[in-house]
Write an enzyme that holds these catalytic residues in place. Structure first.
Site, mmCIF file in Angstrom:
data_model
loop_
_atom_site.group_PDB
_atom_site.id
_atom_site.type_symbol
_atom_site.label_atom_id
_atom_site.label_comp_id
_atom_site.label_asym_id
_atom_site.label_seq_id
_atom_site.Cartn_x
_atom_site.Cartn_y
_atom_site.Cartn_z
ATOM 1 N N ASP A 302 46.993 50.433 39.201
ATOM 2 C CA ASP A 302 46.961 48.986 39.115
ATOM 3 C C ASP A 302 48.233 48.593 38.357
ATOM 4 O O ASP A 302 48.755 49.400 37.580
ATOM 5 C CB ASP A 302 45.688 48.675 38.318
ATOM 6 C CG ASP A 302 45.589 47.228 37.930
ATOM 7 O OD1 ASP A 302 45.021 46.975 36.858
ATOM 8 O OD2 ASP A 302 46.099 46.391 38.678
ATOM 9 N N PHE A 368 39.448 31.692 37.896
ATOM 10 C CA PHE A 368 40.323 32.576 38.668
ATOM 11 C C PHE A 368 39.505 33.701 39.285
ATOM 12 O O PHE A 368 38.598 34.236 38.659
ATOM 13 C CB PHE A 368 41.396 33.178 37.750
ATOM 14 C CG PHE A 368 42.123 34.315 38.396
ATOM 15 C CD1 PHE A 368 41.898 35.638 37.987
ATOM 16 C CD2 PHE A 368 42.995 34.091 39.439
ATOM 17 C CE1 PHE A 368 42.551 36.684 38.603
ATOM 18 C CE2 PHE A 368 43.646 35.143 40.066
ATOM 19 C CZ PHE A 368 43.427 36.436 39.649
HETATM 20 N N1 LIG Z 1 44.600 32.833 35.680
HETATM 21 C C1 LIG Z 1 45.133 32.741 36.882
HETATM 22 N N2 LIG Z 1 45.041 31.568 37.553
HETATM 23 C C2 LIG Z 1 45.562 31.452 38.774
HETATM 24 N N3 LIG Z 1 46.189 32.453 39.442
HETATM 25 C C3 LIG Z 1 46.312 33.629 38.806
HETATM 26 C C4 LIG Z 1 45.783 33.837 37.522
HETATM 27 N N4 LIG Z 1 46.048 35.123 37.168
HETATM 28 C C5 LIG Z 1 46.705 35.696 38.206
HETATM 29 N N5 LIG Z 1 46.870 34.798 39.176
HETATM 30 C C6 LIG Z 1 47.546 34.998 40.446
HETATM 31 O O1 LIG Z 1 46.703 35.840 41.245
HETATM 32 C C7 LIG Z 1 47.435 36.967 41.687
HETATM 33 C C8 LIG Z 1 46.492 38.142 41.850
HETATM 34 O O2 LIG Z 1 45.945 38.488 40.564
HETATM 35 P P1 LIG Z 1 45.368 39.976 40.402
HETATM 36 O O3 LIG Z 1 44.735 40.116 39.037
HETATM 37 O O4 LIG Z 1 44.572 40.368 41.594
HETATM 38 O O5 LIG Z 1 46.655 40.884 40.477
HETATM 39 P P2 LIG Z 1 47.694 41.010 39.294
HETATM 40 O O6 LIG Z 1 46.984 40.689 38.006
HETATM 41 O O7 LIG Z 1 48.900 40.214 39.614
HETATM 42 O O8 LIG Z 1 48.082 42.532 39.349
HETATM 43 P P3 LIG Z 1 47.011 43.693 39.249
HETATM 44 O O9 LIG Z 1 46.342 43.751 40.604
HETATM 45 O O10 LIG Z 1 47.831 44.882 38.917
HETATM 46 O O11 LIG Z 1 46.039 43.268 38.149
HETATM 47 C C9 LIG Z 1 48.453 37.186 40.574
HETATM 48 O O12 LIG Z 1 49.549 37.914 41.064
HETATM 49 C C10 LIG Z 1 48.849 35.753 40.227
HETATM 50 O O13 LIG Z 1 49.832 35.268 41.130
#
Ligand SMILES: Nc1ncnc2c1ncn2[C@@H]1O[C@H](COP(=O)(O)OP(=O)(O)OP(=O)(O)O)[C@@H](O)[C@H]1O
Ligand SMILES: [K+]
Ligand SMILES: [Mg+2]
Length: 671
Positions: A302, A368
């Site tokens: 991740d 989120f």
């Molecule tokens: N609090 C939030 N509110 C809105 N959008 C968010 C928020 N946090 C993350 N995102 C968006 O959602 C996307 C996906 O989040 P997700 O947690 O699935 O992946 P990540 O945190 O970017 O990476 P990883 O999968 O390694 O955790 C992020 O790349 C970001 O663009």
């Protein structure tokens, strides 16, 4: 960082415990699980019977002294084998206890102000911790944020942030709250924490064996059965050749030919492997997980919280053309009012405006999720969203509006230097973009290089956009990456690799990693991760180190190698006993067998005694190797196998010839 190796191999207290245990393990009700040693125990009992028989006047079985010494030697063979298992258990237990000590009876403060003992905390109860408190048991933060000193667990005294929401919400019993105040929900019943499961793995006969260990145990039992048949047919054969064979000689031959060396060390090897995992601060739920780690081909990681530090922070806001900065700030703050993720909180922190100032009536909060990849708020006729570029773009364009080009360019620019852009929209119109920055964990490049040398492909899987992912992947030095991945994408990737016959390991910390952690052959959850992630995986890394898999792979490989080499040695060293005992039994009656008598031992009695003595003492000699494991070098597996077969195979054949001969010379002084 692995805790320094406090308990050296044979610490006094451990030896005493193990010595006592060695006698307790003679109990057939538990010894039967080890077929080889159980067969030796039956042989020992028969020898005891023969000794009594001689005391009652029987003369055909040789002298009492001779039979009694065989009985004693067989008893010691059993005690040595039991001692090996007991010392491994004692070390594992000592190691686990040093971890468990962190869970001493600590007072737990309840919300209503009263305090109870940590052992009275049951699942789903809430307790409060403030600066200076020791966290009474494992839990998940449901309110607030705190800096915590986890050195009791990880040895690192650098304070870490743990906060409600997001992927860093777990706290571990025994760690110390340094600042602020948190409300924690208990996540495990007392005695069912991962550590308790791990302790059950390294101690007690109820330890479940891994498939590899079970297969080997069955093989050894088959070997033993073959020799029972050999013994039974040998008796009539000897009568036919009218060679008088005593029961003592038969039993000695039997015990020397069955694989007692590996039979005596097998469980010690397995327990020591788990103990090494514990020393690397990895809690595993099964021995199988450790062994599978030895054969991993692909490692999925991740990004946020695993490759990067993980508390991604908002660093700047960029309004779209024609939009006032105040309007963007207001929308950004309103959409993060109830956003529990570190990203959301960092936006409030950056903008420094108290959302309550806007006095919104009856807001509806959208939290989120890794599915929607956005969050926001609805009130009156206003709908505010912030999220991944692709998610908001869909929202805006599905409403028939255009996605501003300058925002697309700005988002790309942010992503190209490793940032995560969050686009803000109001009523499906873009207001601007927020830049989030994250930091790659230090020293991660060379760790990935080492994994590559071990033949493991590293793949970073992230929900983030492709440009950010590309930037981070290059900086971190991973072999491949998947961007904009949803939880099921991570799981599908693992399934695809597995159908192609590869073993996949996954490291993650968030709830959105749970499906992938469950699907992977080896799922390592960060200890700071959510309870869901830790339940899904089969290992928990107390150091939250994404490249800890390196140690886990080495431990797995070393465990399989140690078991293989000692089995080779054991089978090999049974060969020599043919040349020691068979001639001793038949040389007088069948002179043709003279050729076999290459060791020309002193006499049949001393030949049998020295073979039985060697067969017994070889076990304690190999205990250090069984516990420490065969030295592992990250060179090709086949080269390693050849080297070990040479040393332990040839060695296994030669050593007993020398050993038995020397013992024979020594004891024939007394005859
Ligand atoms: N609090 C939030 N509110 C809105 N959008 C968010 C928020 N946090 C993350 N995102 C968006 O959602 C996307 C996906 O989040 P997700 O947690 O699935 O992946 P990540 O945190 O970017 O990476 P990883 O999968 O390694 O955790 C992020 O790349 C970001 O663009
Ligand atoms: K043997
Ligand atoms: Mg994430």
């Amino acid at each position: 960082m692995t805790r320094e190796n406090k308990t050296n191999l044979f610490e006094k207290t451990l030896v005493q415990t193990a010595f006592k245990e060695a006698f307790i393990k003679l109990n057939p009700a538990t010894l039967y699980k080890n077929p080889v040693m159980f067969a030796v125990e039956i042989g020992t009992a028969i020898m005891l019977g023969v000794c009594f028989w001689i005391l009652l006047g029987e003369t055909s079985q040789g002298s009492f002294g001779y039979n009694f010494s065989i009985f004693i030697l067989l008893l010691f063979t059993l005690l040595f084998a039991n001692f090996a298992e007991a010392i491994a258990e004692a070390r594992g237990k000592a190691q686990a206890d040093s971890l468990r000590k962190t869970r001493e009876e600590t007072p737990a403060k309840l919300e209503n102000g009263e305090t109870i003992s940590s052992s009275a905390l049951i699942k789903d109860m809430m307790f409060i911790c403030e600066a200076g408190d020791i966290i009474p048991t494992d839990g998940e933060i449901i309110e607030g944020l705190a800096t915590i000193d986890e050195s009791a667990i990880t040895g690192e005294s650098a304070p870490v942030i743990r906060e409600a929401g997001g992927d860093k919400s777990s706290v571990t019993g025994g760690t110390k709250v340094l600042s602020d105040r948190i409300k924690v929900k208990v996540t495990t019943q007392p005695g069912e924490s991962f550590l308790d499961k791990m302790i059950a793995l390294v101690e007690g006969a109820n330890r479940q064996k891994s498939p590899n260990e079970i297969a080997l145990t069955i093989l050894l039992a088959a070997f033993t059965l073959v020799f029972v048949i050999v013994m039974v047919t040998l008796k009539p054969f000897a009568d036919y050749a009218n060679v008088p064979i005593t029961i003592g000689a038969l039993i000695s031959l039997f015990v020397c030919l069955i694989p007692t060396t590996i039979g005596g060390l097998l469980s010690a090897i397995g327990i020591a492997g788990m103990d090494r995992a514990l020393r690397a601060n990895v809690i595993t739920k099964s021995g199988k997980a450790v062994e599978t780690a030895g054969d991993i081909d692909v490692l999925l990681l991740d990004k946020t919280g695993t490759i990067t530090i993980g508390n991604r922070k908002a660093t700047a806001l960029y309004p779209a053309i024609g939009i006032e900065m105040e309007a963007l700030e207001k929308a950004a703050v309103l959409s993060s009012m109830s956003d529990e993720t570190p990203e959301g909180k960092s936006i409030i922190e950056l903008v420094q405006i108290d959302p309550l100032k806007y006095a919104i009536q009856h807001p509806i909060f959208i939290n989120f999720s890794a599915e929607t990849r956005c969050s926001g708020i609805d009130f009156d006729q206003t709908r505010i969203r912030k999220g991944a570029v692709d998610a908001i773009k869909n929202l805006v364009e599905n409403a028939g509006n255009t996605f501003p080009n300058e925002i697309q360019l700005k988002a790309n620019e942010i992503a190209q230097n490793g940032g995560t852009p969050l686009v803000v929209s109001q009523n499906e119109q873009v207001l601007g973009v927020i830049e989030l920055q994250d930091i790659i964990k230090p020293g991660i490049q060379e760790r990935f290089a080492r994994l590559r040398k071990m033949g493991i492909k590293t793949v970073m899987v992230t929900g983030d956009n492709p440009m950010t992912a590309k930037f981070i992947a290059e900086k971190a030095g991973v072999d491949d990456f998947i961007a904009e991945a949803k939880p099921e994408d991570k799981m599908n990737y693992i399934k695809k690799e597995q159908t192609e016959g590869r073993l996949v390991a996954m490291m993650g910390d968030g709830t959105n990693d749970a499906p992938a952690l469950a699907q992977a052959n080896v799922g390592v959850a960060m200890n700071s991760g959510t309870q869901a992630a830790k339940e899904a995986g089969n290992m928990v890394d107390l150091d939250n180190d994404p490249t800890k898999l390196i140690e886990v792979v080495e431990i797995g490989k070393q465990l399989l190698m140690t078991r293989g080499t000692l089995t080779t040695f054991s089978i090999a060293n049974d060969v020599a006993k043919y040349f020691a005992i068979i001639p001793a039994l038949f040389i007088t009656a069948i002179p043709a067998l003279k050729g076999l008598n290459i060791m020309n031992l002193h006499s049949p009695e001393t030949a049998i005694l020295s073979a039985v003595i060697f067969n017994a003492i070889i076990i304690p000699f190999l205990i250090p190797l069984a516990l420490k494991g065969v030295p592992y070098k990250p060179i090709g597996a086949s080269a390693l196998l050849r080297r070990n077969l040479l040393i332990y195979g040839i060695g296994g054949i030669i050593v007993p010839f020398i050993g038995i001969k020397l013992i024979d010379i020594f004891i024939s002084i007394f005859f």
